[in-house]
Design an enzyme around this catalytic site. Structure first.
Site, PDB file in Angstrom:
ATOM      1  CG  HIS A 132      -0.375   0.052   2.544  1.00  6.85           C
ATOM      2  ND1 HIS A 132       0.021   1.217   3.157  1.00  6.85           N
ATOM      3  CD2 HIS A 132      -0.100  -0.934   3.426  1.00  6.85           C
ATOM      4  CE1 HIS A 132       0.508   0.948   4.356  1.00  6.85           C
ATOM      5  NE2 HIS A 132       0.453  -0.355   4.547  1.00  6.85           N
ATOM      6  CG  ASP A 189      -2.812   3.975   2.799  1.00 10.20           C
ATOM      7  OD1 ASP A 189      -2.482   2.879   2.309  1.00 10.20           O
ATOM      8  OD2 ASP A 189      -3.439   4.078   3.867  1.00 10.20           O
ATOM      9  CG  ASP A 230       3.159   0.428   7.570  1.00 11.69           C
ATOM     10  OD1 ASP A 230       2.638  -0.280   6.699  1.00 11.69           O
ATOM     11  OD2 ASP A 230       2.551   0.854   8.575  1.00 11.69           O
ATOM     12  CD  GLU A 282      -3.018  -1.467   5.973  1.00  8.90           C
ATOM     13  OE1 GLU A 282      -3.205  -2.346   6.825  1.00  8.90           O
ATOM     14  OE2 GLU A 282      -2.327  -0.444   6.207  1.00  8.90           O
ATOM     15  CD  GLU A 283      -0.893   2.344   7.659  1.00  9.85           C
ATOM     16  OE1 GLU A 283      -1.542   1.912   8.637  1.00  9.85           O
ATOM     17  OE2 GLU A 283       0.283   2.030   7.432  1.00  9.85           O
ATOM     18  CG  HIS A 296       1.397   2.739  12.517  1.00 11.75           C
ATOM     19  ND1 HIS A 296       0.141   2.240  12.805  1.00 11.75           N
ATOM     20  CD2 HIS A 296       1.671   2.302  11.266  1.00 11.75           C
ATOM     21  CE1 HIS A 296      -0.311   1.534  11.787  1.00 11.75           C
ATOM     22  NE2 HIS A 296       0.622   1.563  10.832  1.00 11.75           N
TER      23      HIS A 296
END
Length: 452
Positions: free
Chosen positions: A90, A92, A124, A157-158, A424
């Protein structure tokens, strides 16, 4: 790295990989368009689409998914009669959080003294996009790609809003494959090749409590007027026991993890727990983060300390997530969480709950031929290391959608999000050595799988 043509090609491509990841990280592609411009996500999507086109992919398309974001699709045909492999990542990313907490700008890929590349999405999962491209380029340079390849890069996705899942369900032939490589997990630690065998699912909801028609002077009314913020705090506190274990009425948190264990001291180091602060919950660390439910308060709408007035609050909101391990249905857990919040709201306060995301937990079949092919590939990419199986506390809702749509497909989870990556969080980074090794492993996996 062991000496072989694929590894040598990947090594030669690493400067290009860094340049491309720099370009991709520069897009502020957070799929929350109340905070970040939609144009940033659209720009990242176009970058991925252009990269696929340059690699010879056919049918490259920006898919408008039901949640208002775009996923990028492409198809690269292989030899006649070959198996089909779906590669997922992903583009995003999570918001950068406190940009002042970053030692270098979050959207500028920066190599620091430790050799890692820092930037939001570096691991990520924009790094996952680059990992897939590196693997394919290495195979093209060494005899060709022996499978049909489908490539999908998700745009939300996030956020957990399910756009790609709903799109896949409406177009079931699009992502059908013999095996799926999800490039959105990570090794147990840097240098230890790992596939993720389980994922916790997730449910997320906004909770609002109202007690008054408007804020009141705390001196004139405080002590009798019900404070919505205090009511919310009591509700949130009810979700954890004294030791910090998640306690939701009707949800039994007693499962155990039987595989690779996570030593407590290593976890404290990875999580950067402050000296003297205890870990929460009971059981092994692996039990707590891979096998049991975990509730987290993600945010609270309340007056900031600076500028606060002496007032009794009329309304308060919180964003609450619940991670759901395999063996528990996420929809049922969601019902239990909602019922718990309603039952524990004090003083007859009005409570309203808005569900904003949900995904089921996932458990892979690690006995499948694809896992044998990956184990062989990782043994070459990580000389002297045997592939390990671990869980992951995070969620990738698409995994269950794919498993339901294509029950014959073998799903593997690898990626760059090992603990040092701090995904994150502020100062997210990727290890270029991990990017190189995993790209080699994926290339060799595709070759092994084609021959299996």
């Amino acid at each position: 790295m062991s000496s072989n043509p694929v590894a040598e090609t990947v090594a030669s491509l690493m400067p290009r990989a860094r340049a491309e990841l720099t370009e991709l990280v520069a897009f502020r592609s957070v799929a929350d368009f109340d905070q970040f411009p939609r144009s940033e996500s659209e720009g990242a999507a176009r970058w991925v689409a252009d990269a696929l086109t340059a690699e010879g992919f056919q049918d490259v398309a920006l898919l408008d998914t039901p949640d208002g974001t775009q996923s990028v699709y492409g198809y690269l045909p292989g030899p006649a009669g070959a198996k089909t492999v779906l590669l997922y990542a992903h583009y995003d990313v999570q918001p950068p959080l406190d940009e002042a907490g970053w030692q270098t700008p979050p959207f500028e890929l920066t190599e620091r003294e430790d050799g890692r590349w820092y930037g939001r999405g570096a691991a990520d999962c924009k790094g996952g996009v680059i990992m897939h491209l590196l693997a394919l380029r290495a195979l093209k340079a060494d005899g060709g790609i022996p499978v049909h390849v489908k490539f999908i890069a998700e745009g939300s996705e996030e956020q957990g809003t399910g756009g790609l899942e709903r799109y896949a369900e409406a177009h079931p032939a699009l992502l059908e494959a013999d095996s799926v490589v999800i490039g959105d997990a990570g090794n147990f630690r840097t240098g230890l090749p790992t596939v993720t065998a389980t994922l916790r699912g997730m449910t997320m909801m906004r909770v609002r409590i109202d007690t008054l028609e408007g804020n009141l002077h705390s001196g004139q009314f405080g002590g009798a007027a019900p404070d919505a913020l205090s009511a919310l705090i009591r509700v949130l506190d009810s979700l954890r026991a004294e030791d910090g274990s998640t306690t939701i009425d009707g949800l039994v948190p007693d499962a155990s993890w039987e595989g690779l264990q996570y030593e407590e001291e290593q976890f404290r180091k990875d999580a950067k727990v402050l000296d003297g602060v205890e870990l929460i919950g009971e059981g092994t660390v692996a039990d707590r983060i891979w096998a049991r439910p975990a509730v987290t308060v993600l945010g609270i709408d309340a007056p900031p300390v600076v500028g606060a007035t002496p007032s009794v609050q009329a309304s308060a909101r919180a964003l609450v997530s619940l991670r759901v391990p395999p063996g528990i249905d996420a929809a049922e857990a969601n019902k239990l969480l909602q019922a718990h919040i309603e039952a524990h709201t004090p003083w007859g306060a009005r409570v309203s709950i808005e569900q904003i995301g949900q995904g089921q937990p996932f458990s892979a079949d690690t006995t499948s031929p694809a896992y044998a092919a990956m184990a062989e590939a990782m043994a070459v990419a990580y000389p002297g290391q045997e592939m390990q199986y671990a869980g992951q506390g995070g969620s990738i809702p698409l995994c269950n959608t794919l498993a339901a749509l294509y029950p014959h497909a073998e799903i593997l989870l690898i990626g760059l999000s090992e603990p040092a990556a701090q995904i994150h969080a502020v100062n997210e980074s990727v290890s270029p050595q991990e990017l190189e090794r995993l790209s080699v492993a994926e290339a060799l996996f595709l070759r092994n799988y084609a021959a299996s």
